[in-house]
Design an enzyme around this catalytic site. Structure first.
Site, PDB file in Angstrom:
ATOM      1  CB  ALA A  36      -0.983   0.447   0.752  1.00 35.31           C
ATOM      2  CG  ASN A  39       0.227   0.303  -4.249  1.00 32.10           C
ATOM      3  OD1 ASN A  39       1.261  -0.085  -4.984  1.00 32.10           O
ATOM      4  ND2 ASN A  39      -0.990  -0.500  -4.077  1.00 32.10           N
ATOM      5  CE1 TYR A 105      -1.447  -9.104   1.455  1.00 26.08           C
ATOM      6  CE2 TYR A 105      -4.066  -9.843   1.592  1.00 26.08           C
ATOM      7  CZ  TYR A 105      -2.552  -9.044   1.391  1.00 26.08           C
ATOM      8  OH  TYR A 105      -3.163  -8.308   0.590  1.00 26.08           O
ATOM      9  CG  ASN A 167      -4.348   1.307   4.454  1.00 33.42           C
ATOM     10  OD1 ASN A 167      -4.838   0.383   2.842  1.00 33.42           O
ATOM     11  ND2 ASN A 167      -3.451   1.632   3.151  1.00 33.42           N
ATOM     12  N   GLY A 231     -15.809   5.190  -1.609  1.00 37.05           N
ATOM     13  CA  GLY A 231     -16.068   4.199  -2.939  1.00 37.05           C
ATOM     14  C   GLY A 231     -15.620   5.350  -4.173  1.00 37.05           C
ATOM     15  CB  ALA A 261      -9.894   2.402  -5.484  1.00 38.13           C
ATOM     16  CG  ASP A 263      -2.902   1.990  -0.938  1.00 43.57           C
ATOM     17  OD1 ASP A 263      -3.073   2.539  -0.477  1.00 43.57           O
ATOM     18  OD2 ASP A 263      -2.778   0.565  -1.444  1.00 43.57           O
TER      19      ASP A 263
END
Length: 320
Positions: A36, A39, A105, A167, A231, A261, A263
């Protein structure tokens, strides 16, 4: 010297090319660089700003891939160390036709989770204008939580502007209660907090943007601005002085991948502030880059150059 500074865990991501197949059945993957905070650094660098990223990678192919990708993207890696004892994290990501893709992950006990706190003593903060922190790094280990708190103290002592994105990654925390308490405590040190609307519901019990903003404004004298990411609907901004407004989002006809999105929003917002835009126009840029991000399969491949951003805004009949 860097105008922008951040800390996080860089990863390789293998993104499936098989639409609507779960990770067990998918066979075709493309490798990208991810993480994140990285990014955000890549996106801000792509828009012409000098960036530095703080982290650690393993002495393995993924670590080398990440370093090469950072160099190609123009992201500074002065404070990225190599760990001979721990590996670089990576993850798998589905390709879906609707909604958010599933991810898996491989990052437990990674190089970043064992970051050497002594590196903080070598950081030059002199030209840094904005530092971006995230709840993800704090979730990696007790070591990294202490590192993040120490870095935050250094930044405040040097008078730097801090943005904070919760996050939330529940799988990385020992419990939701610990995640909520720690994340909210970290947010107190930020000048600007940018939770998503669903994160707000987890962190303070409401999906009302105004109530989310009031919670973070009221819990800290430091926090002057809260931006709640809505969003596709845009973003809600509220400041300590009571000013509030909603910035509309951008319509996207073909959503390829929603990861990155949020980030992307941070990229637009922070780059806008670095460029001297007022908060509403910086947030609008954030909404634009968030929209561009979901049109591409990689976590940060959709982030634009300045020319690409200007072209997109012109097509939307918007001028900065």
């Amino acid at each position: 010297m860097a105008e922008f500074l951040t800390i996080g865990e860089p990863m390789a991501v293998f993104a499936s090319s098989n639409i609507d197949k779960n990770l067990e059945d998918a066979t075709d993957f493309t490798k990208f660089v991810a993480g994140a905070e990285l990014n955000v650094a890549i996106g801000i660098s792509r828009l012409g700003h000098r960036t530095e990223y703080i982290s650690s990678v393993g002495q393995d192919p993924f670590g080398k891939f990440i370093r090469k990708s950072m160099t190609a993207a123009g992201v500074g890696n002065t404070y990225v160390s190599e760990d001979v004892d721990h590996w670089t994290g990576f993850y798998l990501k589905e390709r879906v036709s609707h909604g958010d893709p599933a991810t898996f992950y491989f990052r437990r006990n990674s190089a970043a989770a064992n970051f050497d706190a002594n590196i903080l003593d070598s950081i030059d903060f002199s030209d840094v204008q904005i530092a971006h922190l995230s709840g993800i790094f704090a979730a990696l280990s007790d070591n990294d939580l202490a590192v993040l708190k120490r870095l935050s103290q250094h930044l405040k002592q040097n008078g730097k502007f801090i943005t904070f994105d919760p996050n939330l990654r529940p799988a990385l925390w020992e419990s939701q209660a610990h995640m909520v308490a720690t994340t909210n405590e970290l947010a107190k040190n930020a000048d600007l907090v940018m939770p998503g609307i669903h994160e707000g519901e987890i962190l303070m019990g409401s999906s009302n943007p105004q109530k989310i903003a009031d919670f973070y404004l009221n819990q800290s004298q430091t926090t002057q601005t809260v931006i709640v990411k809505l969003g596709p609907k845009g973003a809600y901004i509220k400041q300590k002085n009571g000013n509030a407004q909603t910035i509309p989002g951008f319509h996207v006809k073909n959503v390829v991948d929603t990861v990155g999105a949020g980030d992307g929003f941070a990229v637009g917002l922070i780059s806008g502030l670095l460029d001297g835009l007022p908060i509403n126009k910086a947030a609008r840029r954030g909404c634009a880059i968030g929209a561009l991000a979901v049109m591409s399969p990689g976590d940060n491949d959709g982030y634009p150059t300045s020319d690409e951003l200007n072209s997109y805004l012109q097509n939307q009949q918007i001028t900065e």
